[in-house]
Design a protein around this motif. Structure first.
Motif, PDB file in Angstrom:
ATOM      1  N   LEU A 131      10.425   1.629   2.655  1.00 36.79           N
ATOM      2  CA  LEU A 131       9.559   0.657   1.984  1.00 36.79           C
ATOM      3  C   LEU A 131       8.256   1.339   1.572  1.00 36.79           C
ATOM      4  O   LEU A 131       7.516   1.837   2.407  1.00 36.79           O
ATOM      5  N   LYS A 132       7.982   1.356   0.259  1.00 38.40           N
ATOM      6  CA  LYS A 132       6.812   2.049  -0.258  1.00 38.40           C
ATOM      7  C   LYS A 132       5.664   1.106  -0.636  1.00 38.40           C
ATOM      8  O   LYS A 132       4.542   1.548  -0.855  1.00 38.40           O
ATOM      9  N   GLY A 133       5.952  -0.177  -0.728  1.00 36.39           N
ATOM     10  CA  GLY A 133       4.886  -1.107  -1.076  1.00 36.39           C
ATOM     11  C   GLY A 133       5.415  -2.520  -1.269  1.00 36.39           C
ATOM     12  O   GLY A 133       6.622  -2.734  -1.405  1.00 36.39           O
ATOM     13  N   THR A 134       4.516  -3.479  -1.243  1.00 33.01           N
ATOM     14  CA  THR A 134       4.886  -4.875  -1.456  1.00 33.01           C
ATOM     15  C   THR A 134       3.900  -5.538  -2.413  1.00 33.01           C
ATOM     16  O   THR A 134       2.775  -5.066  -2.579  1.00 33.01           O
ATOM     17  N   LYS A 135       4.339  -6.616  -3.013  1.00 33.52           N
ATOM     18  CA  LYS A 135       3.476  -7.390  -3.914  1.00 33.52           C
ATOM     19  C   LYS A 135       3.826  -8.866  -3.752  1.00 33.52           C
ATOM     20  O   LYS A 135       4.980  -9.254  -3.926  1.00 33.52           O
ATOM     21  N   THR A 136       2.847  -9.671  -3.392  1.00 36.19           N
ATOM     22  CA  THR A 136       3.074 -11.106  -3.216  1.00 36.19           C
ATOM     23  C   THR A 136       2.681 -11.856  -4.484  1.00 36.19           C
ATOM     24  O   THR A 136       1.590 -11.657  -5.016  1.00 36.19           O
TER      25      THR A 136
END
Length: 349
Positions: A131-136
């Protein structure tokens, strides 16, 4: 007794991820549901995994299609026969937070509605599965019982890229049958067509600010792969959005400017994809493609509304010049940035 919520999950070639997806449903604090798994002739062990779960839990039903037909057919096969009062969609490598169904059910029990719309968390994984990043992405909390208000809100959802997805919505099955909305068989972009048909005459909707759906994006997935039909399919979206605004009598200057910016965004995406070797397009082919774009009725309708600020606004002003050398040159730069500087591209787009 029939379940309150039906969950539809198309299954194809996801043996590495499907157990987590199914377990996220079984872990729900709300238990009055059925899970409909549609095995689209998956070549791996996905179908067997589905059957194993169905033996363990009577709420799980498995349909094995006779031939591989794609996600649209898989969803349509079980969508209308579904037993639930409401319907949700789950992609087979995504997953739910454990309280998702409980919150959705509470919402419609307190405020019955034709649909519930909520947010999602985009998760970005690299080739190694890290997992390299998230965006909500979320909406503003609101109960809507007015058709005009709902239509205005839908444009706000489209601006956030929340209108097209089916997975961030719960649909009233009785109303869904009235609309006769189905997923068209397309390489991609079938989701927005389904939602346009569903919401064309909708009057009620609960907007929830929480984001319980985890939308997984992996390197090499459809969202990142080369799609030969990209321009054709994405322009179907623009045309249908235009027709929806026309039907709603909302083709005012503000909304046309908004749609022109969406069109600009997708057109430059098509132009930069034409730079990919897999498109097999020479520079002359790309010039001819651009010339034909300028001659379309679609371009003529939107060209005078190509205004705005920011990255897309600049692209709109460039497109409005109709200068093929300039536009194709910018598309080439976008292609290079997207390929070699993906983090910068993500910030710009």
């Amino acid at each position: 007794m029939t379940p309150f919520i039906s969950i539809v999950m198309p299954v194809y070639n996801v043996e590495k991820y499907i157990e987590k997806s199914i377990q996220s449903v079984l872990a729900q604090t709300f238990t009055d549901f059925e899970l409909l798994l549609v095995d689209d002739c998956s070549p791996d062990e996905s179908g067997k995994i589905c059957d194993a779960f169905a033996k363990m839990d009577k709420r799980i039903k498995v349909v094995h299609l006779e031939r591989n037909s794609g996600v649209a057919v898989a969803r349509n096969t079980v969508m209308i026969p579904a037993c639930g009062e409401y319907l949700c969609f789950l992609d087979s490598d995504d997953y739910f937070d454990s309280n998702m169904l409980e919150v959705l059910a509470d919402s419609v029990k307190k405020n019955p509605a034709q649909a519930v719309i909520f947010g999602m968390i985009e998760e970005y994984y690299n080739d190694s599965g890290v997992l390299k990043g998230t965006k909500t992405i979320s909406c503003d909390e609101k109960i809507i019982r007015n058709q005009s208000e709902l239509r205005e809100e839908i444009l706000k959802l489209e601006a956030k890229d929340l209108y097209g997805y089916p997975c961030n919505k719960m649909y009233n099955v009785a109303y869904l049958k009235e609309t006769k909305a189905v997923f068209p068989k397309m390489r991609f972009n079938e989701d927005i067509i389904f939602n346009i048909d569903f919401f064309m005459n909708a009057e009620s909707c609960n907007l929830l600010s929480f984001a319980p759906y985890h939308y997984v994006k992996r390197t090499g997935s459809t969202t990142g792969s080369f799609i030969p039909t990209y321009y054709k399919d994405i322009m179907v979206k623009i045309d249908r959005l235009y027709s929806q605004l026309e039907y709603w009598e909302m083709l005012n200057e503000k909304n046309l400017e908004f749609l022109a910016l969406r069109y600009t965004r997708y057109l430059f995406s098509a132009l930069e994809r034409n730079c990919d070797k897999r498109s097999k397009m020479s520079h002359e082919n790309r010039k001819q493609f651009f010339k034909e774009v300028l001659e379309t009725d679609r371009y003529q309708k939107l060209s005078n509304y190509m205004k705005g600020d920011g990255y897309i606004g600049i692209l709109a002003k460039i497109l409005h010049t109709k200068n093929s050398t300039l536009c194709l040159g910018v598309a080439r730069i976008i292609y290079i940035v997207k390929r070699y500087l993906p983090k910068l591209f993500a910030k710009l787009s």
